[in-house]
Scaffold this motif. Structure first.
Motif, PDB file in Angstrom:
ATOM      1  N   VAL A   1      21.316  -4.509 -15.331  1.00 57.16           N
ATOM      2  CA  VAL A   1      20.708  -4.055 -16.579  1.00 57.16           C
ATOM      3  C   VAL A   1      20.386  -5.241 -17.480  1.00 57.16           C
ATOM      4  N   ILE A   2      21.313  -6.179 -17.571  1.00 59.44           N
ATOM      5  CA  ILE A   2      21.104  -7.370 -18.401  1.00 59.44           C
ATOM      6  C   ILE A   2      19.887  -8.151 -17.913  1.00 59.44           C
TER       7      ILE A   2
ATOM      8  N   LEU B   1      18.131 -10.216 -21.280  1.00 60.07           N
ATOM      9  CA  LEU B   1      19.070 -10.699 -22.293  1.00 60.07           C
ATOM     10  C   LEU B   1      19.563 -12.092 -21.932  1.00 60.07           C
TER      11      LEU B   1
ATOM     12  N   ILE C   1      22.828   3.011 -21.652  1.00 53.56           N
ATOM     13  CA  ILE C   1      22.256   2.440 -20.436  1.00 53.56           C
ATOM     14  C   ILE C   1      23.324   1.926 -19.484  1.00 53.56           C
TER      15      ILE C   1
ATOM     16  N   LYS D   1      14.783  -6.071 -27.764  1.00 53.24           N
ATOM     17  CA  LYS D   1      14.872  -5.800 -26.323  1.00 53.24           C
ATOM     18  C   LYS D   1      15.481  -4.434 -26.020  1.00 53.24           C
ATOM     19  N   LEU D   2      16.338  -3.957 -26.917  1.00 54.75           N
ATOM     20  CA  LEU D   2      16.950  -2.646 -26.714  1.00 54.75           C
ATOM     21  C   LEU D   2      16.109  -1.526 -27.325  1.00 54.75           C
TER      22      LEU D   2
ATOM     23  N   ARG E   1      17.347  -6.917 -16.186  1.00 55.29           N
ATOM     24  CA  ARG E   1      16.150  -6.122 -16.420  1.00 55.29           C
ATOM     25  C   ARG E   1      15.692  -6.220 -17.884  1.00 55.29           C
ATOM     26  N   LEU E   2      16.651  -6.241 -18.809  1.00 50.52           N
ATOM     27  CA  LEU E   2      16.297  -6.327 -20.224  1.00 50.52           C
ATOM     28  C   LEU E   2      15.910  -7.743 -20.642  1.00 50.52           C
TER      29      LEU E   2
END
Length: 220
Positions: free
Chosen positions: A150-151, A156, A213, A197-198, A153-154
């Protein structure tokens, strides 16, 4: 700091005022038994910084009460006290700008801990909020691997991850600065990047989004 307790149940209000006076002697407390009285207090004492609000008042009920107090000043920190422990109500209150939600069924020790988090500039979220939000679909991955995905994909950055980890722990900007040895202006820049980003607009929404998420962080 000045704080205002808004609740129309005299017995509950009296008990909480006693707890606050005992545990938070540096906080100057005011009390109101309804929205009308609360608005009068805020007009007379614009230096009130924190409002502890029951959503079930005789002269106002539900999220519109929260909105009316939010309209007084964006600088107010609003914490909901409610007989409801419905996760949807909690999330709705947080999305309306509440910095926390404390069910009235919460034990006094947890109430004190929650208020210390809020008074320190953090955000208090009941465990029910995290269990209510929908995580990513289950896959054959550990929490660590799923969070890493997830990190990535975002997009971050490592520092943004550090800031978000401390944010989800309810830490204030001051504590985050100390933990990461960064200037407050740098932390604010990381927060703005995280919000973008979120797809959120506040610290509270960022914490809820992280739970939604499926982001999980190692303890410590």
């Amino acid at each position: 700091m000045k704080a205002l307790l808004v609740d129309d149940h005299a017995l509950f209000r009296s008990g909480l005022m006693m707890l606050l006076a005992l545990r938070f002697p540096d906080v100057v407390m005011r009390e109101a038994d309804g929205l009308t009285a609360a608005l009068a207090h805020l007009a007379a004492e614009p230096d009130i910084e924190l409002v502890l609000l029951d959503l079930g008042l005789r002269d106002s009920e539900g999220l519109p009460t929260l909105r009316q107090l939010r309209a007084v000043s964006d600088e107010l920190t609003l914490v909901v006290l409610s007989a409801s422990d419905d996760p949807d109500t909690m999330i709705a209150a947080l999305n309306e700008g509440a910095a926390g939600f404390i069910p009235k069924t919460t034990r006094s020790g947890t109430v004190e801990q929650a208020l210390r988090i809020v008074l320190g500039g953090g955000i208090y979220l009941p465990p029910a909020v995290y269990s209510a939000v929908a995580p990513l679909p289950a896959v054959a991955q550990s929490d660590e691997d799923r969070s890493a995905e997830v990190i990535d994909r975002l997009g971050l950055s490592p520092r943004q991850v550090d800031v978000l980890r401390l944010l989800t722990a309810g830490q204030s900007n001051k504590v985050i600065c100390r933990e990461l040895d960064l200037a407050e202006s740098t932390i604010k820049t990381h927060l703005l990047g995280l919000f973008r980003k979120l797809g959120v607009g506040s610290r509270t929404e960022a914490v809820v989004a992280a739970a939604r998420i499926g982001l999980k962080f190692p303890n410590g």
